[in-house]
Design a protein around this motif. Sequence first.
Motif, PDB file in Angstrom:
ATOM      1  N   GLY A 100       0.847  -1.181  -0.146  1.00 48.04           N
ATOM      2  CA  GLY A 100       0.108  -0.029   0.046  1.00 48.04           C
ATOM      3  C   GLY A 100       0.857   1.376   0.139  1.00 48.04           C
ATOM      4  N   ALA A 101       2.191   1.095  -0.226  1.00 44.05           N
ATOM      5  CA  ALA A 101       3.008   2.388  -0.183  1.00 44.05           C
ATOM      6  C   ALA A 101       2.661   3.238  -1.593  1.00 44.05           C
ATOM      7  N   ASP A 102       2.854   4.555  -1.407  1.00 42.24           N
ATOM      8  CA  ASP A 102       2.735   5.479  -2.541  1.00 42.24           C
ATOM      9  C   ASP A 102       4.026   5.222  -3.404  1.00 42.24           C
ATOM     10  N   TRP A 103       3.746   5.192  -4.886  1.00 38.12           N
ATOM     11  CA  TRP A 103       4.803   5.079  -5.797  1.00 38.12           C
ATOM     12  C   TRP A 103       5.637   6.314  -5.646  1.00 38.12           C
ATOM     13  N   ARG A 104       5.045   7.548  -5.461  1.00 32.59           N
ATOM     14  CA  ARG A 104       5.460   8.783  -5.516  1.00 32.59           C
ATOM     15  C   ARG A 104       6.847   8.917  -4.806  1.00 32.59           C
ATOM     16  N   VAL A 105       6.546   8.238  -3.559  1.00 34.54           N
ATOM     17  CA  VAL A 105       7.273   8.582  -2.521  1.00 34.54           C
ATOM     18  C   VAL A 105       8.469   7.405  -2.599  1.00 34.54           C
ATOM     19  N   GLU A 106       8.229   6.054  -2.716  1.00 35.71           N
ATOM     20  CA  GLU A 106       9.077   5.149  -2.969  1.00 35.71           C
ATOM     21  C   GLU A 106      10.088   5.115  -4.239  1.00 35.71           C
ATOM     22  N   PHE A 111      17.601   4.052  -4.491  1.00 37.02           N
ATOM     23  CA  PHE A 111      19.365   4.483  -4.658  1.00 37.02           C
ATOM     24  C   PHE A 111      19.581   5.868  -4.185  1.00 37.02           C
ATOM     25  N   GLY A 112      19.236   5.993  -2.626  1.00 31.56           N
ATOM     26  CA  GLY A 112      19.731   7.032  -2.035  1.00 31.56           C
ATOM     27  C   GLY A 112      19.041   8.460  -2.245  1.00 31.56           C
ATOM     28  N   GLY A 113      17.815   8.403  -2.914  1.00 30.49           N
ATOM     29  CA  GLY A 113      17.184   9.538  -3.305  1.00 30.49           C
ATOM     30  C   GLY A 113      17.186  10.046  -4.655  1.00 30.49           C
ATOM     31  N   SER A 114      18.183   9.282  -5.258  1.00 23.04           N
ATOM     32  CA  SER A 114      18.495   9.742  -6.918  1.00 23.04           C
ATOM     33  C   SER A 114      17.390   8.907  -7.921  1.00 23.04           C
ATOM     34  N   GLY A 115      16.662   8.063  -7.444  1.00 22.70           N
ATOM     35  CA  GLY A 115      15.794   7.443  -8.291  1.00 22.70           C
ATOM     36  C   GLY A 115      16.562   6.424  -9.074  1.00 22.70           C
ATOM     37  N   SER A 116      15.983   5.619  -9.704  1.00 21.49           N
ATOM     38  CA  SER A 116      16.372   4.575 -10.578  1.00 21.49           C
ATOM     39  C   SER A 116      16.497   4.917 -11.906  1.00 21.49           C
ATOM     40  N   TYR A 117      17.928   4.867 -12.559  1.00 19.58           N
ATOM     41  CA  TYR A 117      18.404   5.028 -13.739  1.00 19.58           C
ATOM     42  C   TYR A 117      18.531   3.569 -14.622  1.00 19.58           C
ATOM     43  N   GLY A 118      17.849   2.611 -14.020  1.00 22.85           N
ATOM     44  CA  GLY A 118      18.083   1.402 -14.592  1.00 22.85           C
ATOM     45  C   GLY A 118      17.264   1.123 -16.201  1.00 22.85           C
ATOM     46  N   THR A 150       8.328   3.679 -11.297  1.00 25.10           N
ATOM     47  CA  THR A 150       9.325   2.842 -10.790  1.00 25.10           C
ATOM     48  C   THR A 150      10.733   3.659 -11.068  1.00 25.10           C
ATOM     49  N   HIS A 151      10.727   4.591 -12.096  1.00 26.62           N
ATOM     50  CA  HIS A 151      12.166   5.319 -12.308  1.00 26.62           C
ATOM     51  C   HIS A 151      11.889   6.626 -12.059  1.00 26.62           C
ATOM     52  N   ALA A 152      12.413   7.337 -11.113  1.00 23.41           N
ATOM     53  CA  ALA A 152      12.287   8.793 -10.893  1.00 23.41           C
ATOM     54  C   ALA A 152      13.367   9.498 -11.336  1.00 23.41           C
ATOM     55  N   HIS A 153      14.680   8.656 -11.807  1.00 21.95           N
ATOM     56  CA  HIS A 153      15.845   9.428 -12.105  1.00 21.95           C
ATOM     57  C   HIS A 153      15.662   9.904 -13.755  1.00 21.95           C
ATOM     58  N   LYS A 224      25.727  -2.772 -17.240  1.00 17.02           N
ATOM     59  CA  LYS A 224      25.435  -2.173 -15.888  1.00 17.02           C
ATOM     60  C   LYS A 224      24.172  -2.081 -15.733  1.00 17.02           C
ATOM     61  N   ILE A 225      23.153  -2.720 -16.321  1.00 24.17           N
ATOM     62  CA  ILE A 225      21.652  -2.647 -16.070  1.00 24.17           C
ATOM     63  C   ILE A 225      21.039  -1.228 -16.161  1.00 24.17           C
ATOM     64  N   SER A 226      21.724  -0.036 -16.636  1.00 25.10           N
ATOM     65  CA  SER A 226      21.453   1.079 -16.851  1.00 25.10           C
ATOM     66  C   SER A 226      20.811   1.534 -18.148  1.00 25.10           C
TER      67      SER A 226
END
Length: 303
Positions: A100-106, A111-118, A150-153, A224-226
């Motif tokens: 039930g977590a909020d995706w916007r927050v999660e 990755f330390g607040g940078s968001g995923s660049y995968g 899923t990807h904020a970066h 590097k899965i990026s």
Amino acid sequence: MNSLERMQLSLSGLSVGDALGQRFFGVGEQLNERIQQRQVPPRLWRYTDDTEMALSIVETLWRYGRIEPDVLAQSFAERYNPSRGYGAGAQRLLIKLQWGADWRVEASQMFGGSGSYGNGAAMRVAPLGAYFADNLAGVRENAMLSAQPTHAHPEGIAGAVAVAVAAALAFQVGEGECMQPVQFLELVAENVPESETRSGIKQAAAIYTTSPSVVARQLGSGYKISAQDTIPFALWCAAHHLQDYQEAFWATLSGLGDMDTNCAIVGGIVALSARQRGIPTDWIESREPFPDDFLRILTDESH
């Protein structure tokens, strides 16, 4: 070809590339020989998280006509199956969403607040480009929305935009528009936000070797899965093999790296342009079937 047909064609290309590409992991010293000899493994080919998440993209678009990030995030969580090979970060995120977590927050805290660049937002998005193939502004907007749960970066988002735009352009090629590899890659880059991923695509456009393995060494092929280490190579492979799905697959596979994701990206793009030299029927039949609940959604005319 209507929007659903385009989307289904891209999904088939994506899922077959994903499932077949996955079968080449763990082969060891025989890998290059199997690729060179084009040894297709016996069925059944099980698809990975690349396809599982693409099903959510297709379902959301078919039901709503656009990406609704809240709906998409919920679908990602509901379809989450750890046996599909999700990355560790994605697993943690999707489990939290199930709670039930909020995706916007999660997503923003990953990755330390940078968001995923995968490369996860890119691997699933080609059917979106197919759906909006006649509207590049719609492609860009909805690709960004599809990445956000899923990807904020910015790099993760840029990767999604790049693949979606490439899929839309590939459909135009399939409709008869002539587009050389350099032109194709430059048009994609023009529509991608400023990023390392965009710079890599521009670099790919300037490479004139015909050897995918050489290109993979220059651009990276997903080790590097990026997004920035995956998308330029995948788009180079697609751009140079727009007329032949099988040739595109084997070229992409020979770059090694993140093979299932690379082949999913390229397959979802090239299926739209190759048409007469598209996905072999026996390859489609060798990929495991899509789940019944998903197939019912696509046949429900009341969506």
